[in-house]
Design an enzyme around this catalytic site. Sequence first.
Site, PDB file in Angstrom:
ATOM      1  N   ARG A 198     -29.931 -22.340 -25.515  1.00 44.33           N
ATOM      2  CA  ARG A 198     -29.024 -23.134 -24.679  1.00 44.33           C
ATOM      3  C   ARG A 198     -27.636 -23.337 -25.262  1.00 44.33           C
ATOM      4  O   ARG A 198     -26.788 -23.971 -24.643  1.00 44.33           O
ATOM      5  CB  ARG A 198     -29.669 -24.489 -24.364  1.00 44.33           C
ATOM      6  CG  ARG A 198     -30.668 -24.357 -23.242  1.00 44.33           C
ATOM      7  CD  ARG A 198     -31.329 -25.657 -22.915  1.00 44.33           C
ATOM      8  NE  ARG A 198     -32.766 -25.456 -22.832  1.00 44.33           N
ATOM      9  CZ  ARG A 198     -33.656 -26.406 -22.620  1.00 44.33           C
ATOM     10  NH1 ARG A 198     -33.255 -27.652 -22.493  1.00 44.33           N
ATOM     11  NH2 ARG A 198     -34.919 -26.145 -22.543  1.00 44.33           N
TER      12      ARG A 198
ATOM     13  N   HIS B 292     -30.144 -13.859 -27.898  1.00 39.83           N
ATOM     14  CA  HIS B 292     -29.868 -15.262 -28.179  1.00 39.83           C
ATOM     15  C   HIS B 292     -29.476 -15.504 -29.641  1.00 39.83           C
ATOM     16  O   HIS B 292     -29.272 -16.634 -30.042  1.00 39.83           O
ATOM     17  CB  HIS B 292     -31.083 -16.124 -27.832  1.00 39.83           C
ATOM     18  CG  HIS B 292     -31.458 -16.067 -26.385  1.00 39.83           C
ATOM     19  ND1 HIS B 292     -30.605 -16.473 -25.385  1.00 39.83           N
ATOM     20  CD2 HIS B 292     -32.586 -15.623 -25.772  1.00 39.83           C
ATOM     21  CE1 HIS B 292     -31.200 -16.298 -24.218  1.00 39.83           C
ATOM     22  NE2 HIS B 292     -32.397 -15.779 -24.418  1.00 39.83           N
TER      23      HIS B 292
ATOM     24  N   ARG C 167     -25.537 -56.185 -29.670  1.00 42.99           N
ATOM     25  CA  ARG C 167     -25.491 -54.984 -28.844  1.00 42.99           C
ATOM     26  C   ARG C 167     -26.246 -55.200 -27.537  1.00 42.99           C
ATOM     27  O   ARG C 167     -27.386 -55.622 -27.526  1.00 42.99           O
ATOM     28  CB  ARG C 167     -26.088 -53.783 -29.601  1.00 42.99           C
ATOM     29  CG  ARG C 167     -25.414 -53.524 -30.941  1.00 42.99           C
ATOM     30  CD  ARG C 167     -23.924 -53.286 -30.818  1.00 42.99           C
ATOM     31  NE  ARG C 167     -23.625 -52.064 -30.115  1.00 42.99           N
ATOM     32  CZ  ARG C 167     -23.470 -50.873 -30.704  1.00 42.99           C
ATOM     33  NH1 ARG C 167     -23.581 -50.768 -32.006  1.00 42.99           N
ATOM     34  NH2 ARG C 167     -23.185 -49.814 -29.988  1.00 42.99           N
TER      35      ARG C 167
ATOM     36  N   PRO D 139     -34.672 -30.097 -32.155  1.00 41.89           N
ATOM     37  CA  PRO D 139     -34.829 -30.390 -33.584  1.00 41.89           C
ATOM     38  C   PRO D 139     -34.218 -31.741 -33.941  1.00 41.89           C
ATOM     39  O   PRO D 139     -33.020 -31.955 -33.771  1.00 41.89           O
ATOM     40  CB  PRO D 139     -34.064 -29.244 -34.269  1.00 41.89           C
ATOM     41  CG  PRO D 139     -33.634 -28.325 -33.188  1.00 41.89           C
ATOM     42  CD  PRO D 139     -33.719 -29.037 -31.908  1.00 41.89           C
ATOM     43  N   GLU D 140     -35.071 -32.647 -34.426  1.00 37.94           N
ATOM     44  CA  GLU D 140     -34.618 -33.938 -34.922  1.00 37.94           C
ATOM     45  C   GLU D 140     -34.771 -33.907 -36.446  1.00 37.94           C
ATOM     46  O   GLU D 140     -35.046 -32.855 -37.011  1.00 37.94           O
ATOM     47  CB  GLU D 140     -35.420 -35.069 -34.262  1.00 37.94           C
ATOM     48  CG  GLU D 140     -35.335 -34.996 -32.731  1.00 37.94           C
ATOM     49  CD  GLU D 140     -36.167 -36.031 -32.002  1.00 37.94           C
ATOM     50  OE1 GLU D 140     -36.375 -37.120 -32.543  1.00 37.94           O
ATOM     51  OE2 GLU D 140     -36.613 -35.745 -30.882  1.00 37.94           O
TER      52      GLU D 140
END
Length: 298
Positions: A130, A111, A173, A2-3
């Site tokens: 997970r 789960h 960067r 999920p983003e």
Amino acid sequence: MPELPEVEVIRRGLEQTAIGRRIARVEVADDRVVSGPPEVLKSRLVGQSVQALSRRGKVLIIELEQDCLLVHLGMTGQLTFWDRKREDDAGFVRHPSTGLQRARQHAIDKHTHLWIRFEDGNGLHYRDIRKFGRIRLVSREERMCSPMLQSLGLEPFTEGYRLEPFERLLAGRKRSIKALLLDQHLVAGLGNIYSDEALFVAGIDPRRVASSLTRPERLRLFEAIPAVLARGIDLGGTSLRDFVNARGEAGGNQEELFVYGRTGQPCRRCQASIERIVLAQRSTHYCPVCQKAGIDGL
DNA sequence: AGTAATCCCTGGCAGC
DNA sequence: TGCTGCCAGGGATTAC
């Protein structure tokens, strides 16, 4: 995984169903998903009602009367509304060919690590195969100082999402632009899928050193990020395996991806074969023609 | 300070 | 068929 778009789709779903409901009971099946003693969490939550649902990056914020629940879904986290009237539709099955879950309500299973029962018999189920996800309880006042939120970068779709700070964060960067997009200190909410998609739309090779991007490239990337995120939200999120919305339904964006997970398939723009490399320990997908390497590319 | 590597965790799947 | 080993990856932590 999920983003931002997937979390936003869940947020909108819960906004329609959970607001106004008062918590009667909380069960924690696995202590690892919550921070602090589960008993403290339980005793503080009971009696409070849901006021609003907000989001910062990939973090879903369930706003209660005194406290906030910060929910990070990690890799495989699912937060679904349990509708007592749909009880006969309990359980869920996988589609035989796509492997995606059908629109079935998630009953509590092995789960499901935390669940909330409201006074009216409905509830919220938090499920995470997970166990990379985390749930944290903070008071309303101190929520923005929480380590889960305080160091997040620019928030797409807000007034703070501006080109100048975006360019400042790229300046000097040395990391690859892909690695920097995954870093939540730059832009909050991008993960592996939407980073690859944004770089494709901007026509930038993911291996490019961040500081080497030209001004036009920085602008294209700055605009591509909210574009791919908005598309993901409109299509109900990307369900490659585990994502479901608050009703337990899969999204539709996986059918529309430009590059992610399309290794060896033809580019939707130029028909060249999509390539897969590993960058910053993450699989990275790109079109070798549409995303030409710059002079510093490998 | 910036960057890179390691670890957590389980289901799915390829290969034998 | 059943077993082994690998892969997926967000973010905290550790190392350099």
